[in-house]
Design a protein around this motif. Structure first.
Motif, PDB file in Angstrom:
ATOM      1  N   LEU A 143       7.778  -2.424   6.904  1.00 59.56           N
ATOM      2  CA  LEU A 143       7.781  -3.697   6.166  1.00 59.56           C
ATOM      3  C   LEU A 143       6.507  -3.849   5.340  1.00 59.56           C
ATOM      4  N   GLY A 144       5.398  -3.334   5.874  1.00 58.49           N
ATOM      5  CA  GLY A 144       4.162  -3.354   5.097  1.00 58.49           C
ATOM      6  C   GLY A 144       4.289  -2.521   3.837  1.00 58.49           C
ATOM      7  N   GLY A 145       4.987  -1.377   3.937  1.00 57.82           N
ATOM      8  CA  GLY A 145       5.223  -0.562   2.759  1.00 57.82           C
ATOM      9  C   GLY A 145       6.091  -1.263   1.735  1.00 57.82           C
ATOM     10  N   VAL A 146       7.108  -1.991   2.208  1.00 56.26           N
ATOM     11  CA  VAL A 146       7.974  -2.746   1.299  1.00 56.26           C
ATOM     12  C   VAL A 146       7.179  -3.841   0.586  1.00 56.26           C
ATOM     13  N   ALA A 147       6.385  -4.577   1.354  1.00 61.30           N
ATOM     14  CA  ALA A 147       5.560  -5.628   0.757  1.00 61.30           C
ATOM     15  C   ALA A 147       4.546  -5.026  -0.213  1.00 61.30           C
ATOM     16  N   GLY A 148       3.998  -3.859   0.154  1.00 62.86           N
ATOM     17  CA  GLY A 148       3.038  -3.207  -0.718  1.00 62.86           C
ATOM     18  C   GLY A 148       3.640  -2.772  -2.031  1.00 62.86           C
ATOM     19  N   ALA A 149       4.942  -2.426  -2.009  1.00 62.50           N
ATOM     20  CA  ALA A 149       5.603  -2.029  -3.260  1.00 62.50           C
ATOM     21  C   ALA A 149       5.613  -3.175  -4.264  1.00 62.50           C
ATOM     22  N   ALA A 150       5.679  -4.420  -3.770  1.00 58.81           N
ATOM     23  CA  ALA A 150       5.649  -5.575  -4.662  1.00 58.81           C
ATOM     24  C   ALA A 150       4.273  -5.781  -5.288  1.00 58.81           C
ATOM     25  N   LEU A 151       3.249  -5.156  -4.689  1.00 59.98           N
ATOM     26  CA  LEU A 151       1.881  -5.300  -5.199  1.00 59.98           C
ATOM     27  C   LEU A 151       1.490  -4.197  -6.163  1.00 59.98           C
ATOM     28  N   VAL A 152       2.411  -3.240  -6.397  1.00 57.81           N
ATOM     29  CA  VAL A 152       2.067  -2.093  -7.233  1.00 57.81           C
ATOM     30  C   VAL A 152       1.597  -2.531  -8.617  1.00 57.81           C
ATOM     31  N   GLY A 153       2.415  -3.359  -9.291  1.00 56.57           N
ATOM     32  CA  GLY A 153       2.049  -3.791 -10.641  1.00 56.57           C
ATOM     33  C   GLY A 153       0.748  -4.565 -10.692  1.00 56.57           C
ATOM     34  N   PRO A 154       0.608  -5.639  -9.909  1.00 56.68           N
ATOM     35  CA  PRO A 154      -0.636  -6.423  -9.958  1.00 56.68           C
ATOM     36  C   PRO A 154      -1.880  -5.620  -9.615  1.00 56.68           C
ATOM     37  N   LEU A 155      -1.825  -4.788  -8.582  1.00 60.74           N
ATOM     38  CA  LEU A 155      -3.015  -4.026  -8.198  1.00 60.74           C
ATOM     39  C   LEU A 155      -3.370  -2.970  -9.239  1.00 60.74           C
ATOM     40  N   ASN A 156      -2.364  -2.289  -9.793  1.00 64.65           N
ATOM     41  CA  ASN A 156      -2.645  -1.270 -10.810  1.00 64.65           C
ATOM     42  C   ASN A 156      -3.209  -1.877 -12.087  1.00 64.65           C
ATOM     43  N   LYS A 157      -2.815  -3.109 -12.379  1.00 70.21           N
ATOM     44  CA  LYS A 157      -3.337  -3.773 -13.580  1.00 70.21           C
ATOM     45  C   LYS A 157      -4.753  -4.304 -13.350  1.00 70.21           C
ATOM     46  N   ARG A 158      -5.027  -4.724 -12.140  1.00 69.73           N
ATOM     47  CA  ARG A 158      -6.297  -5.402 -11.870  1.00 69.73           C
ATOM     48  C   ARG A 158      -7.419  -4.434 -11.496  1.00 69.73           C
ATOM     49  N   TRP A 165       3.104  -7.033  20.549  1.00 67.62           N
ATOM     50  CA  TRP A 165       3.279  -8.178  19.638  1.00 67.62           C
ATOM     51  C   TRP A 165       2.028  -8.422  18.804  1.00 67.62           C
ATOM     52  N   TRP A 166       0.854  -8.150  19.353  1.00 69.39           N
ATOM     53  CA  TRP A 166      -0.367  -8.257  18.553  1.00 69.39           C
ATOM     54  C   TRP A 166      -0.529  -7.046  17.625  1.00 69.39           C
ATOM     55  N   LEU A 167       0.081  -5.934  17.988  1.00 70.27           N
ATOM     56  CA  LEU A 167      -0.003  -4.734  17.138  1.00 70.27           C
ATOM     57  C   LEU A 167       0.780  -4.896  15.840  1.00 70.27           C
ATOM     58  N   LEU A 168       1.858  -5.652  15.876  1.00 75.63           N
ATOM     59  CA  LEU A 168       2.777  -5.701  14.729  1.00 75.63           C
ATOM     60  C   LEU A 168       2.122  -6.155  13.432  1.00 75.63           C
ATOM     61  N   PRO A 169       1.401  -7.295  13.402  1.00 78.47           N
ATOM     62  CA  PRO A 169       0.789  -7.693  12.116  1.00 78.47           C
ATOM     63  C   PRO A 169      -0.262  -6.704  11.634  1.00 78.47           C
ATOM     64  N   ALA A 170      -0.986  -6.071  12.561  1.00 79.10           N
ATOM     65  CA  ALA A 170      -1.998  -5.088  12.156  1.00 79.10           C
ATOM     66  C   ALA A 170      -1.332  -3.839  11.572  1.00 79.10           C
ATOM     67  N   CYS A 171      -0.229  -3.398  12.174  1.00 83.17           N
ATOM     68  CA  CYS A 171       0.501  -2.243  11.632  1.00 83.17           C
ATOM     69  C   CYS A 171       1.080  -2.568  10.259  1.00 83.17           C
ATOM     70  N   PHE A 172       1.531  -3.800  10.080  1.00 82.29           N
ATOM     71  CA  PHE A 172       2.049  -4.245   8.788  1.00 82.29           C
ATOM     72  C   PHE A 172       0.976  -4.132   7.707  1.00 82.29           C
ATOM     73  N   ALA A 173      -0.205  -4.651   7.980  1.00 81.66           N
ATOM     74  CA  ALA A 173      -1.281  -4.673   6.986  1.00 81.66           C
ATOM     75  C   ALA A 173      -1.902  -3.296   6.775  1.00 81.66           C
ATOM     76  N   ASN A 174      -1.752  -2.395   7.735  1.00 77.68           N
ATOM     77  CA  ASN A 174      -2.408  -1.098   7.688  1.00 77.68           C
ATOM     78  C   ASN A 174      -1.991  -0.267   6.479  1.00 77.68           C
ATOM     79  N   VAL A 175      -0.753  -0.443   5.997  1.00 79.10           N
ATOM     80  CA  VAL A 175      -0.244   0.384   4.889  1.00 79.10           C
ATOM     81  C   VAL A 175      -0.055  -0.419   3.603  1.00 79.10           C
TER      82      VAL A 175
END
Length: 448
Positions: A311-326, A355-365
């Motif tokens: 899910l972190g990878g999916v969310a990160g895909a939405a950031l491709v354009g903004p991060l590459n531009k900025r 359960w505490w691992l999940l948000p950290a794993c999400f943000a890791n990628v």
């Protein structure tokens, strides 16, 4: 498992100026076109759709295996170190023959390479399922199937890279790679929890699902009617070419992709960085799975950590354009390494509470897709069509040369100490690399 070079090989956010149709044909792009000569939209591109459908099936099986195979090895061997050693050995196969696979992916007919590779992987896991179902030598069966499957996919991946370039136009390449990555990510999201459930029903059923996925991929590729390339198939006349000159030609071709990477300073330095980051980054992921498995955590709960990373990878895909531009390439390298280190520390502190691992794993990628988009889009677009396989393999080898050591070290550290101790070791290495990157003016100023 999520590796830096795996993300690098699948995402792109590069869009060059639109070339004319003649140039598209010369470069090997855009074999599927409408009557007017304009590229067919990807949603109506039959060849691309079939390739993605087959790959979705094989990725679904791989997603199941990614969570299940380490746990099966841990169960049948009773040793985290042995499980890590077997996983490391299979990765070593991929790195060891990667450059050679790229050469033949550019020399052999890609359709045949893809079909044979998928069938080899399917048969390997099918035989493994039979052995497991009759209570045969489980560790030998799993290790052999994993090795043969990894070897087959080492040839499959560069051939697929070239096939995509032949099925879509140059302008469609970034979108096609993004779709390919989304397909892989979604399959992983589904496969991980399914694998966690299937392993509770039996190891044989789990690996059989992997076999079926590869078989579906082979069938889908078989019915693609569009040419997959390469446009120039290299054949050898044994009477006209000596064995020595043939070997020299193969070695020269094998090194061509690495020379291309090395010729661009920004790409060269980024891949060296990825090579260093992959060791602790992959180590963290493997330590999570093996560490949780060694203390008896339920497989479906372990699978949730892979789902969170997906899910972190999916969310990160939405950031491709903004991060590459900025941000420049260099700043993306620094930010990605820093985020991976900080979230890795959170993972180590939260372990073994799933359960505490999940948000950290999400943000890791989270930032990896944008970094990959800037780098791999440029790399694949900068070389000719006939080098696509070698470029993909060179990227895999250049960034993944230390990958085989990650599961081995994770397994040893988990067995000698604990899962949490292994995580803190890898986080310490990752944090040190992140600090060095942030302090390096050469890295921060990197631009493509």
């Amino acid at each position: 498992m999520h590796e830096f070079w795996t993300y690098f090989a699948r995402r792109a956010a590069w869009a060059p100026a639109r070339p004319n149709r003649a140039k598209l044909m010369d470069s090997g792009f855009g074999s599927d076109t409408s009557v007017e000569g304009a590229p067919i939209p990807l949603r109506r591109n039959r060849g691309f759709g079939l390739l993605m459908a087959g790959q979705f099936a094989s990725s679904l099986g791989s997603g199941i295996a990614a969570i299940a195979i380490p746990l099966i090895l841990l169960e049948v061997t009773g040793s985290a170190a042995t499980a890590g050693t077997i996983a490391g050995a299979t990765s070593l196969l991929s790195v060891g023959v990667g450059l050679l696979a790229g050469v033949y992916a550019d020399r052999w007919p890609r359709r045949l390479t893809l079909i044979v590779s998928a069938l080899v992987a399917s048969v390997s896991w099918g035989v493994c399922a039979v052995v497991l179902s009759i209570d045969g030598p489980a560790s030998i069966a799993v290790a052999t199937a994993a090795g043969l499957s990894t070897l087959a996919m080492t040839f499959f991946q560069p051939a697929q890279n070239g096939a995509v370039r032949n099925l879509v136009s140059r302008d469609q390449l970034p979108q096609a790679i993004a779709i390919d990555d989304a397909r892989d990510t979604i399959a992983g999201l589904i496969g991980s929890p399914v694998g966690g459930v299937l392993i509770t029903l039996g190891s044989a059923l789990t690996v059989l699902a992997n076999s079926v996925g590869y078989l579906i991929a082979a069938i889908c590729i078989t019915v693609i009617t569009a040419p997959l390339g390469p446009h120039r198939v290299v054949t050898t006349d044994a009477g006209a070419e000596s064995s020595r000159s043939y070997v020299r030609g193969v070695l020269s071709d094998a090194l061509a992709g690495l020379r291309h990477i090395w010729s661009t300073p920004a790409i060269r330095l980024t891949f060296i960085t990825a090579c260093a980051l992959n060791l602790p980054f992959l180590g963290i992921q493997f330590a999570i799975v093996i560490g949780l498995g060694s203390i008896g955590t339920q497989p479906y709960l372990i699978a949730l950590t892979e789902v969170a990373a997906g899910l972190g990878g999916v969310a990160g895909a939405a950031l491709v354009g903004p991060l590459n531009k900025r941000f420049t390439l260099g700043m993306q390298v620094v930010l990605t390494a820093a985020l991976a280190a900080v979230t890795g520390l959170l993972i180590a502190c939260a372990f073994p509470n799933v359960w505490w691992l999940l948000p950290a794993c999400f943000a890791n990628v989270l930032f990896i897709p944008a970094l990959n988009g800037a780098l791999m889009g440029y790399l694949f677009g900068s070389g000719p069509e006939e080098m696509t396989g070698r470029l993909g393999s060179a990227a895999q080898v250049a960034a993944g040369i230390f990958v085989p050591f990650s599961p081995f070290l994770a397994g040893v550290l988990v067995e000698v100490w604990s899962g949490r101790a292994a995580l803190f070791v890898f986080v310490g290495v990752l944090g040190l690399i992140a600090v060095i990157l942030a302090a390096s003016p050469s890295i921060r100023r990197l631009k493509l």
